[in-house]
Motif scaffolding. Structure first.
Motif, PDB file in Angstrom:
ATOM      1  N   GLY A 185      31.841  35.863  40.162  1.00 23.88           N
ATOM      2  CA  GLY A 185      33.286  36.015  39.973  1.00 23.88           C
ATOM      3  C   GLY A 185      33.625  36.430  38.552  1.00 23.88           C
ATOM      4  O   GLY A 185      34.498  37.272  38.332  1.00 23.88           O
ATOM      5  N   LEU A 186      32.934  35.850  37.590  1.00 26.82           N
ATOM      6  CA  LEU A 186      33.177  36.210  36.188  1.00 26.82           C
ATOM      7  C   LEU A 186      32.773  37.654  35.911  1.00 26.82           C
ATOM      8  O   LEU A 186      33.463  38.369  35.182  1.00 26.82           O
ATOM      9  N   ALA A 187      31.667  38.083  36.509  1.00 22.90           N
ATOM     10  CA  ALA A 187      31.221  39.465  36.316  1.00 22.90           C
ATOM     11  C   ALA A 187      32.234  40.449  36.912  1.00 22.90           C
ATOM     12  O   ALA A 187      32.549  41.481  36.303  1.00 22.90           O
ATOM     13  N   THR A 188      32.751  40.107  38.073  1.00 21.96           N
ATOM     14  CA  THR A 188      33.763  40.960  38.698  1.00 21.96           C
ATOM     15  C   THR A 188      35.020  41.008  37.853  1.00 21.96           C
ATOM     16  O   THR A 188      35.620  42.070  37.645  1.00 21.96           O
ATOM     17  N   ARG A 189      35.421  39.875  37.329  1.00 21.02           N
ATOM     18  CA  ARG A 189      36.606  39.808  36.466  1.00 21.02           C
ATOM     19  C   ARG A 189      36.431  40.699  35.242  1.00 21.02           C
ATOM     20  O   ARG A 189      37.323  41.471  34.878  1.00 21.02           O
ATOM     21  N   LYS A 247      34.446  43.231  34.894  1.00 24.87           N
ATOM     22  CA  LYS A 247      34.404  44.629  35.327  1.00 24.87           C
ATOM     23  C   LYS A 247      35.812  45.211  35.415  1.00 24.87           C
ATOM     24  O   LYS A 247      36.086  46.302  34.907  1.00 24.87           O
ATOM     25  N   TYR A 248      36.714  44.475  36.046  1.00 24.91           N
ATOM     26  CA  TYR A 248      38.065  44.990  36.227  1.00 24.91           C
ATOM     27  C   TYR A 248      38.915  44.885  34.958  1.00 24.91           C
ATOM     28  O   TYR A 248      39.833  45.673  34.773  1.00 24.91           O
ATOM     29  N   LEU A 249      38.605  43.950  34.093  1.00 28.22           N
ATOM     30  CA  LEU A 249      39.314  43.888  32.803  1.00 28.22           C
ATOM     31  C   LEU A 249      38.996  45.116  31.957  1.00 28.22           C
ATOM     32  O   LEU A 249      39.879  45.694  31.312  1.00 28.22           O
TER      33      LEU A 249
END
Length: 84
Positions: free
Chosen positions: A72-76, A78-80
């Motif tokens: 979840g942190l990696a996805t966050r 990525k989109y940031l």
């Protein structure tokens, strides 16, 4: 079991214990597949050194329990970075 396999299993286990590394990180460090790391740590190490195998198992269980958080942190992240 061949000597180099036993040595590799012990080295991987020591690395995981010292750094708290994931299976993926250990595989990258040693240049082998995740499957090999998993087999070395879960099956082969139990025959070679059961105490060491138990320590590694504890760390790998913690990593497994936390992997959904890391994802979840990696996805966050990525989109940031994509928004900028």
């Amino acid at each position: 079991m061949k000597d180099y396999i036993e040595e590799r299993a012990v080295k991987i286990a020591s690395y995981i214990i010292e750094t708290g590394a994931t299976v993926r990180q250990a595989a990258k460090k040693f240049g082998i597949s995740k499957s090999t790391v998993h087999k070395d740590c879960s099956e082969r190490l139990a025959e070679i050194n059961p105490g060491l195998a138990a320590e590694v198992r504890r760390i790998l269980d913690v990593n497994k329990a936390e992997r959904h958080i890391r994802g979840g942190l990696a996805t966050r992240e990525k989109y940031l970075h994509r928004a900028l």
